[in-house]
Write an enzyme that holds these catalytic residues in place. Structure first.
Site: not given
Length: 524
Positions: A86, A181, A183
């Protein structure tokens, strides 16, 4: 043969992302050691860390302003693989000669990613396949900027309907950027994408396992301590329990456990802790009655930071007194990695203290005991895995966290014996009902808070002015961020009814519906 669990390591540079700690946990779950450092950390620290790969986190700012955060320029010159996520992708693109612009249509939430070149990061990974045979991935976006022009040497490796450059790569220099993202759980294949970077691109060997961590910790404790004795303070929480068990496994009878009855523990907690540790640990446990001492030290103190530091001071003084009696030189503490992160400051001062943790900044500077902190590198979920591997009972391992200063920081303002007694009862009712309703393990932490304010109520036929109790329950994975627990109204009504009816000094109960951030989990 013992493994070097720190041999292969990933550095995560934090640009202020709410997900930065989550990236670290994902890398740890892959089996590779990593550390989280602020993005403005100095070059010497990074070179000393000697990472096999670097991850640039997301962040709340925009790259399009000249004063916003940038990655240290030298990391792009040391031959180390870099993954930008990002904001991390955007600053990488900008710093290496690309262009970043504000997008006309920001992307927040679910998006479908079309993979243009699956090499390295996306190899063999797909959620679906397009009619044209291209891999499709469900991903989570959260950005208002986009890379509008690639830096020299890069190619687009994925796109979405709103982001033509949703992923990029310079395969020669091993630089990769993801606009989404990986994660978060909303990106189902995110763990595999991160594993491709950590294992295949950075070529890290996954030695960071529970078994290897225990072996490494035991060796480290034995080397540091030698034949000297260690004191570990028991609190009833998982961190101190795992610390004590790990130290006991390393040095056996050289460990002396000390349970300090501060008067600030939960209802019946002293008896419960003594029973558990004498039964399961098999180590010597000394219980010190320090209730009067703590109350005297806290008298007239209302500032939360002062209460924390006084609690730390008194704990250490009690331990030092016991250590002198027993000729003990070492103190074992249950400091964990989130404590270290939240209590850290960068040299530039851009990351500020959220609160002083009892296990970190609350310790007196003139402490006479040498310190060992075997859990200092671990997140809470890693600590629990260690505890289970060491044979501790699951009820203890999954018990909700309890702060070192105890109820002192769950009483707003000055502490008194009356306030403690009221809070103990209210907290016990709340926890009892959570367990009876099978909600206890559905929330990550729950407790009551005493507010030294009086509110009007009616008991019987008379007006009644009583104290206010706040209830707090949160759900979290890593305790770095948390959501308030949406418990059923019927349940909360039952708890409230019991508290105001069974504790005559209380006239009102409220429920805390604030996430972390903006609030912290504890009230003080």
């Amino acid at each position: 043969m013992l493994k070097d669990i720190h041999q292969h390591r990933i550095l995560i540079l934090d640009f202020g992302s709410q997900y930065a700690q989550l990236i670290a946990r994902r890398v740890r779950e892959i089996g590779v050691y990593c550390e989280l450092m602020p993005c403005d950390i100095d070059e010497e620290t990074i070179r000393d860390f000697n990472p096999h790969g670097i991850i640039l986190s997301g962040g709340p700012e925009t790259v399009t302003l000249s004063h916003t955060l940038r990655a240290p320029a030298f990391i792009f010159e040391i031959g180390c693989p870099v993954l930008g996520i990002c904001y991390g992708m955007q600053t990488m693109a900008y710093q290496l000669g690309g262009k970043v612009n504000r997008t006309a249509k920001a992307e927040f939430g679910h998006a479908q990613l079309r993979v243009l070149n699956p090499a390295f990061l996306f190899d063999g990974i797909e959620d679906q396949v397009s009619p044209q045979g291209e891999p499709l991935l469900d991903v989570w976006m959260s950005h208002g900027d986009i890379v509008s022009e690639l830096p020299p040497g890069f190619e687009a490796t994925a796109c979405t309907d709103n982001s033509p450059l949703a992923a990029m790569a310079d395969f020669k220099r091993r630089f990769f950027g993801l606009q989404f993202h990986p994660e978060v759980t909303h990106t189902p294949q995110g763990d595999r994408i991160l594993a491709h970077f950590v294992i295949h691109i950075c070529q890290c060997i996954p030695n960071w396992t529970t078994k290897h961590i225990i072996e490494d910790s035991i060796r480290d404790i034995q080397e540091k301590v030698g034949k000297e004795q260690v004191i570990v303070g028991l609190s009833g929480g998982v961190d101190s329990a795992v610390t004590a068990t790990l130290v006991h496994k390393a040095i056996g009878d050289q460990l002396v456990c000390v349970l300090v009855d501060t008067g600030l523990l939960r209802l019946n907690e002293v008896d419960e802790v003594l029973n558990v540790f004498q039964k399961h640990l098999g180590a010597k446990v000394i219980c010190v009655d320090a209730k009067d001492r703590f109350m005297k030290a806290l008298k007239g103190i209302s500032d939360p930071e002062e209460k924390r530091k006084i609690a730390g001071e008194q704990f250490i003084r009690v331990f030092e007194e016991q250590a002198k009696k027993l000729n003990v030189k070492w103190l074992g503490q249950g400091t964990i990695y989130p404590d270290v992160i939240e209590s850290a400051k960068t040299k530039t001062g851009k990351v500020h203290i959220i609160k002083t943790h009892h296990n970190v900044g609350g310790l007196p500077l003139n402490m006479e005991l040498k310190l060992i902190e075997p859990l200092r590198e671990l997140f809470k979920d890693e600590v629990r895995k260690l505890g289970l591997e060491l044979g501790l009972p699951a009820d203890l391992i999954y018990r909700h966290p309890f702060p070192g200063p105890g109820l002192a920081i769950r009483i707003l303002g000055e502490v008194s014996a009356e306030y403690i007694n009221i809070l103990k009862q209210a907290d016990a009712i709340f926890i009892e009902e959570l367990k009876k309703s099978d909600y206890y393990h559905q929330v990550s932490q729950a407790f009551a808070v005493f507010m030294p304010l009086k509110s009007v109520g009616v008991k019987g036929d008379a007006r009644h002015y009583g104290y206010i109790i706040a209830l707090r329950a949160v759900k979290t994975v890593d305790f770095m961020t948390a959501q308030w627990a949406d418990l059923p109204h019927e349940f909360l009504s039952k708890v409230s009814h019991r508290i105001v009816n069974e504790i005559k000094e209380v006239s009102r109960v409220v429920y805390d519906m604030t996430n972390k951030p903006p609030a912290t989990i504890e009230w003080e």
